[in-house]
Design a protein around this motif. Structure first.
Motif, PDB file in Angstrom:
ATOM      1  N   TYR A   1       0.853  -1.185   0.000  1.00 18.10           N
ATOM      2  CA  TYR A   1       0.000   0.000   0.000  1.00 18.10           C
ATOM      3  C   TYR A   1       0.896   1.246   0.000  1.00 18.10           C
TER       4      TYR A   1
ATOM      5  N   LYS B   1      -6.119   4.291   4.055  1.00 18.58           N
ATOM      6  CA  LYS B   1      -6.776   3.271   3.237  1.00 18.58           C
ATOM      7  C   LYS B   1      -7.127   2.041   4.066  1.00 18.58           C
TER       8      LYS B   1
ATOM      9  N   GLU C   1     -10.798   0.240   4.639  1.00 17.41           N
ATOM     10  CA  GLU C   1     -11.009  -1.164   4.296  1.00 17.41           C
ATOM     11  C   GLU C   1     -11.427  -1.989   5.504  1.00 17.41           C
TER      12      GLU C   1
ATOM     13  N   ARG D   1     -11.237  -5.481  -1.051  1.00 16.91           N
ATOM     14  CA  ARG D   1     -10.823  -4.311  -0.291  1.00 16.91           C
ATOM     15  C   ARG D   1     -11.580  -4.197   1.032  1.00 16.91           C
TER      16      ARG D   1
ATOM     17  N   GLU E   1      -5.315   8.858  11.798  1.00 17.67           N
ATOM     18  CA  GLU E   1      -5.550   7.600  11.098  1.00 17.67           C
ATOM     19  C   GLU E   1      -5.184   6.390  11.961  1.00 17.67           C
TER      20      GLU E   1
END
Length: 290
Positions: free
Chosen positions: A62, A72, A76, A85, A105
């Motif tokens: 990634y 991301k 997911e 995903r 995050e």
């Protein structure tokens, strides 16, 4: 099965980093399970440089964290339209003094794992434990290298639950009472500890003898007291049912316990979801019968 994978820089910047200790212990199991690992840029690159998981197709790269890789993974875990995903959880080996471990995050990754009842794995011991748990559920023979994780008779277990999660903790303890009673010692914070003792006495535990040793309530410092046990290597497994939907006045104490767990990354297992804890209990039962 697919898991997000990330590790703070400390854990992959040298040959004996936590990421590599985990892979050395579990590479065979990862391959047996055909576990998909969706690894953030630096973590993926470190695995390749170390010549680990060579030729392993389910290892996917990634973007770097600064390019949105960890973001991301959060999306997911929640789940996207494309089946490939959607992640089943996340392994994020945390260095508690790395500032990136408290970036939005990073915090969101854990929160969404808890909300969606998926494993959030932040220590080497937890990652080893999870791979062995999934191996047992897949019908594979126990790995002798994981025996230390299941030596309940020499280990201390912490049972902690936020207010909204106390009923789930009591139900969990009732369902798995015999397994939890095998631990050398159990500890809990205030009200949770009292209710667990009352449950144990109703199950025939000797009256007047505590099933769990009670510490202060969370707001009065119980999380900090249990964090000290973890730091002194006197508590090796924590089942911590968190409520991610409410603000907590003693948030700093909760974070202190989490930081203690990640400080003792090789010794401490932590589970934050009733579903994951129940899956572990079933694996422990099956493993003990083999």
């Amino acid at each position: 099965m697919r898991m997000g994978l990330a590790a703070n820089q400390l854990h992959h910047s040298h040959d004996d980093g936590a990421l590599f200790r985990w892979l050395r212990a579990c590479e065979a199991g990862i391959r047996e399970l055909k576990l998909g690992l969706h690894a953030v840029g630096r973590t993926h690159d470190a695995i390749v440089r170390a010549n680990m998981l060579v030729g392993y197709a389910p290892l996917r790269r990634y973007p770097y964290g600064r390019e949105g890789g960890l973001m991301k993974l959060v999306a997911e875990v929640v789940g996207l339209d494309e089946t490939e995903r959607t992640l089943d959880g996340a392994i994020y080996l945390i260095d508690p003094v790395d500032p990136s471990s408290v970036f939005p995050e990073a915090v969101a990754l854990k929160r969404q794992c808890v909300i969606h009842a998926k494993p959030f794995i932040s220590t080497v011991a937890s990652a080893r434990d999870w791979v062995e748990m999934e191996r047992i559920h897949a019908g594979l023979a126990p790995d002798p290298g994981a025996d230390d994780l299941y030596a309940t008779q020499t280990r201390t277990l912490a049972l902690i639950a936020h207010d909204a999660m106390k009923p789930q903790m009591l139900a969990y303890a009732a369902e798995h009472f015999d397994l939890l009673s095998r631990f050398a010692r159990r500890v809990a914070t205030g009200t949770t500890g009292q209710r667990l003792n009352e449950l144990a006495w109703s199950r025939g535990w000797p009256e007047g003898q505590q099933w769990v040793d009670r510490y202060q309530s969370g707001p009065m410092g119980g999380d900090a007291q249990i964090a000290d046990l973890v730091l002194e290597r006197r508590c090796q497994r924590a089942i911590f049912f968190e409520d991610p939907h409410v603000a907590r006045q003693h948030e700093a104490d909760i974070q202190l316990l989490e930081r203690a767990v990640t400080t003792r990354t090789d010794e401490t297992v932590c589970m934050t979801s009733p579903r994951v804890a129940a899956r572990w209990a079933e694996a422990a039962r099956v493993r003990s019968e083999k």
